[in-house]
Design a protein around this motif. Structure first.
Motif, PDB file in Angstrom:
ATOM      1  N   CYS A 189       0.764  -1.256  -0.065  1.00  0.00           N
ATOM      2  CA  CYS A 189      -0.068   0.036   0.095  1.00  0.00           C
ATOM      3  C   CYS A 189       1.079   1.286  -0.065  1.00  0.00           C
ATOM      4  O   CYS A 189       1.662   1.405   0.635  1.00  0.00           O
ATOM      5  CB  CYS A 189      -0.897   0.058   1.157  1.00  0.00           C
ATOM      6  N   PRO A 190       0.471   2.026  -0.965  1.00  0.00           N
ATOM      7  CA  PRO A 190       1.415   3.571  -0.634  1.00  0.00           C
ATOM      8  C   PRO A 190       1.398   4.416   0.288  1.00  0.00           C
ATOM      9  O   PRO A 190       1.948   5.169   0.537  1.00  0.00           O
ATOM     10  CB  PRO A 190       1.101   4.040  -2.095  1.00  0.00           C
ATOM     11  N   ASP A 191       0.024   4.232   1.019  1.00  0.00           N
ATOM     12  CA  ASP A 191      -0.334   4.998   2.196  1.00  0.00           C
ATOM     13  C   ASP A 191      -0.164   4.021   3.322  1.00  0.00           C
ATOM     14  O   ASP A 191      -0.882   3.057   3.727  1.00  0.00           O
ATOM     15  CB  ASP A 191      -1.836   5.499   2.028  1.00  0.00           C
ATOM     16  N   ALA A 192       0.736   4.478   4.170  1.00  0.00           N
ATOM     17  CA  ALA A 192       1.074   3.759   5.646  1.00  0.00           C
ATOM     18  C   ALA A 192      -0.463   3.709   6.239  1.00  0.00           C
ATOM     19  O   ALA A 192      -0.346   2.893   7.000  1.00  0.00           O
ATOM     20  CB  ALA A 192       1.990   4.701   6.260  1.00  0.00           C
ATOM     21  N   SER A 193      -1.323   4.742   6.180  1.00  0.00           N
ATOM     22  CA  SER A 193      -2.587   4.237   7.119  1.00  0.00           C
ATOM     23  C   SER A 193      -3.418   3.633   6.530  1.00  0.00           C
ATOM     24  O   SER A 193      -4.424   3.118   7.174  1.00  0.00           O
ATOM     25  CB  SER A 193      -3.201   5.931   7.300  1.00  0.00           C
ATOM     26  N   PHE A 194      -3.305   3.176   5.241  1.00  0.00           N
ATOM     27  CA  PHE A 194      -4.006   2.411   4.445  1.00  0.00           C
ATOM     28  C   PHE A 194      -4.023   0.835   4.894  1.00  0.00           C
ATOM     29  O   PHE A 194      -4.696  -0.171   4.828  1.00  0.00           O
ATOM     30  CB  PHE A 194      -4.058   2.663   2.946  1.00  0.00           C
ATOM     31  N   ALA A 195      -2.413   0.527   5.044  1.00  0.00           N
ATOM     32  CA  ALA A 195      -2.090  -0.779   5.280  1.00  0.00           C
ATOM     33  C   ALA A 195      -2.677  -1.460   6.253  1.00  0.00           C
ATOM     34  O   ALA A 195      -3.399  -2.622   6.368  1.00  0.00           O
ATOM     35  CB  ALA A 195      -0.613  -0.835   5.346  1.00  0.00           C
ATOM     36  N   PRO A 196      -2.842  -0.841   7.362  1.00  0.00           N
ATOM     37  CA  PRO A 196      -3.473  -1.296   8.660  1.00  0.00           C
ATOM     38  C   PRO A 196      -5.172  -1.918   8.460  1.00  0.00           C
ATOM     39  O   PRO A 196      -5.786  -2.883   9.051  1.00  0.00           O
ATOM     40  CB  PRO A 196      -3.455  -0.530  10.018  1.00  0.00           C
ATOM     41  N   ARG A 197      -5.662  -0.989   7.757  1.00  0.00           N
ATOM     42  CA  ARG A 197      -7.140  -1.065   7.092  1.00  0.00           C
ATOM     43  C   ARG A 197      -7.511  -2.210   6.308  1.00  0.00           C
ATOM     44  O   ARG A 197      -8.297  -2.939   6.524  1.00  0.00           O
ATOM     45  CB  ARG A 197      -7.697   0.253   6.740  1.00  0.00           C
ATOM     46  N   LEU A 198      -6.488  -2.316   5.527  1.00  0.00           N
ATOM     47  CA  LEU A 198      -6.363  -3.557   4.571  1.00  0.00           C
ATOM     48  C   LEU A 198      -6.190  -4.988   5.384  1.00  0.00           C
ATOM     49  O   LEU A 198      -7.105  -5.717   5.191  1.00  0.00           O
ATOM     50  CB  LEU A 198      -5.420  -3.563   3.463  1.00  0.00           C
ATOM     51  N   ILE A 199      -5.331  -4.862   6.397  1.00  0.00           N
ATOM     52  CA  ILE A 199      -5.117  -5.994   7.143  1.00  0.00           C
ATOM     53  C   ILE A 199      -6.364  -6.630   7.844  1.00  0.00           C
ATOM     54  O   ILE A 199      -6.949  -7.602   8.086  1.00  0.00           O
ATOM     55  CB  ILE A 199      -3.993  -5.744   8.153  1.00  0.00           C
TER      56      ILE A 199
END
Length: 238
Positions: A189-199
């Motif tokens: 994910c290019p956005d660090a805040s996006f990654a935990p939401r995808l998890i």
């Protein structure tokens, strides 16, 4: 001494051209930021090189007005020089701006960023998704060999899909992994805040559809779909 210095400058200039052409024979086009990053140069220094290559017919520049962005792509002449004398040439697409979709440019450039970071970490054999066979059921954004020697798929995720879609994707990839086509599927994910939401989204997947049935998903299965932000990608273990 001056002649030697001149020869070194010429050799360095030629080396930069070769690096760019080898990258673009795979990727077709890129932006100045990624090309500079690949060369390990500042953007002004990289700009000088790509402008010279544009002048000599190896690259074509295209300005994407909507994004206030310039792209440089490889020309047929550039492709002719993209292989060494001892390498067999391959058929690759040249840059055709008319085929660009503004909606996918950012995604494509982010995949290139992921590639550059991974290769710097020791990954090899990177193949962009558009060079993979078109008849496979799910084409990832790229495949590569990680530092553990595993062939893995890479997906660059910029927006959240529906849970139903992720279940279908997991089902396809798990079957591909069962056939030993891939060891893992890395989501970047290019956005660090996006990654935990995808998890957290992936944690909602309890089963996947296979041959008309629902097959339970365990933590062991889920571990084969690691998620990273670009600034933490890839992990040291590959």
């Amino acid at each position: 001494m001056l002649i030697n210095s001149y020869q070194q400058r010429c050799a360095r200039a030629q080396s930069k051209r070769e690096v760019i052409l080898r990258f673009l024979r795979d990727e077709t086009w890129s932006n100045l930021t990624n090309l500079a990053n690949m060369l390990g140069l500042s953007e002004p220094a990289a700009f000088k090189t790509v402008c010279q290559m544009e002048r000599d017919g190896f690259l074509l520049r295209f300005k994407v007005t909507a994004l206030r962005l310039s792209l440089w792509g490889i020309t047929p002449q550039g492709l002719a020089f993209a292989w060494g004398d001892d390498e067999p040439m391959q058929i690759r697409p040249y840059f055709e701006p008319s085929k660009l979709s503004v909606m996918t440019i950012a995604h494509y450039l982010d995949i290139q960023r992921a590639r550059l970071i991974a290769e710097r970490a020791g990954w090899t054999n990177w193949i962009p998704g558009n060079r993979l066979p078109k008849d496979i059921k799910k084409r990832p954004d790229a495949i590569a060999t990680n530092t553990e020697g595993q062939i893995v798929a890479i997906e660059l995720e910029r927006s959240i899909k529906t849970l139903k879609r992720y279940e279908a994707i997991f089902a396809i990839y798990l079957q591909m992994m069962k056939r030993d086509e891939y060891a893992k599927v890395y989501y970047v994910c290019p956005d660090a805040s996006f990654a935990p939401r995808l998890i957290r989204m992936f944690e909602l997947i309890k089963s996947v559809p296979v041959a008309g049935e629902r097959v339970p998903i365990t933590e062991k299965h889920r571990a084969r779909f690691p998620v990273y932000a670009l600034d933490t990608w890839p992990s040291k273990s590959g």
